[in-house]
Design a protein around this motif. Structure first.
Motif, PDB file in Angstrom:
ATOM      1  N   PRO A  46       0.803  -1.226   0.000  1.00  0.00           N
ATOM      2  CA  PRO A  46       0.000   0.000   0.000  1.00  0.00           C
ATOM      3  C   PRO A  46       0.831   1.269   0.000  1.00  0.00           C
ATOM      4  CG  PRO A  46       0.186  -0.831   2.214  1.00  0.00           C
ATOM      5  CD  PRO A  46       0.861  -1.850   1.306  1.00  0.00           C
ATOM      6  N   GLU A  81      -3.658   4.399   1.160  1.00  0.00           N
ATOM      7  CA  GLU A  81      -4.308   3.085   1.257  1.00  0.00           C
ATOM      8  C   GLU A  81      -4.169   2.498   2.656  1.00  0.00           C
ATOM      9  OE1 GLU A  81      -3.632   1.852  -3.442  1.00  0.00           O
ATOM     10  OE2 GLU A  81      -2.095   1.366  -1.951  1.00  0.00           O
ATOM     11  N   GLN A  94      -7.211   1.613   5.276  1.00  0.00           N
ATOM     12  CA  GLN A  94      -7.323   0.295   5.897  1.00  0.00           C
ATOM     13  C   GLN A  94      -7.417   0.420   7.417  1.00  0.00           C
ATOM     14  OE1 GLN A  94      -7.561  -2.841   4.735  1.00  0.00           O
ATOM     15  NE2 GLN A  94      -7.253  -3.903   6.660  1.00  0.00           N
TER      16      GLN A  94
END
Length: 183
Positions: free
Chosen positions: A87, A91, A95
């Motif tokens: 990532p 990202e 998450q």
């Protein structure tokens, strides 16, 4: 003596863990609202439970040299890498459910500790891809085990009362995923 104390025989700051199906509100002579009190508010107890849980998690992470947010970002990075994903910071923040700017600051600290490496994204040179180091993997796995044990102990009263871990998780997930409505 306040009207609350007269009615209940206790100081306004004292609370009980009594359970009532409905919380009643009524107007007071001064125009405010009189409510049963914080002991009848699920949000009040969620706040207290969250604080207790955070203290317990912080206690198991301290000997490992991690803060709670460092643990969350490190373990999420490990999980994503373990599942073949590398990532970028945005990202990872998505998450983990963390603020992007704060995530960037914490990632720099994890990088300084040798737990995460940032590499330039070949498709977008402004972005940095995050890879957990072997040392980061070892620490993440130790920390995950410690936090899972702390979680099991924290939620034991709920699961011992008959709720499954899956149902507790589903409830908490539904609360966290419910879209925010107008104030």
């Amino acid at each position: 003596m306040t009207s609350e104390r007269k009615a209940s025989g206790r100081k306004p700051s004292e609370h009980t863990t009594g359970d009532r199906a409905n919380t009643t509100t009524r107007s007071t002579p001064g125009g405010g609202l009189a409510i049963e009190g914080p002991s009848y508010s699920p949000g009040f107890w969620l706040w207290h439970a969250t604080l207790r849980w955070q203290r317990q998690v912080a206690a198991v992470l301290a000997p490992l040299g991690l803060t709670h947010v460092q643990f969350v970002l490190l373990s999420c990075a490990w999980w994503l890498n373990d599942h073949g994903l590398v990532p970028n910071q945005l990202e990872l923040a998505q998450q983990a459910g963390t603020d992007v700017k704060m995530t960037s600051q914490v990632i720099r600290k994890l990088e300084a500790k040798g737990l995460i490496e940032r590499e330039t994204d070949l498709e977008d040179t402004r972005a940095r891809r995050l890879r957990i180091t072997p040392e980061g993997t070892k620490l993440a796995l130790r920390a995950i085990k410690q936090v899972e044990q702390a979680d099991a102990a924290f939620f034991r009263p709920v699961t011992e009362s008959g709720a499954s871990t899956a149902s507790v998780t589903a409830l908490l997930r539904s609360l966290s995923e419910t879209p925010e409505g107008p104030g």
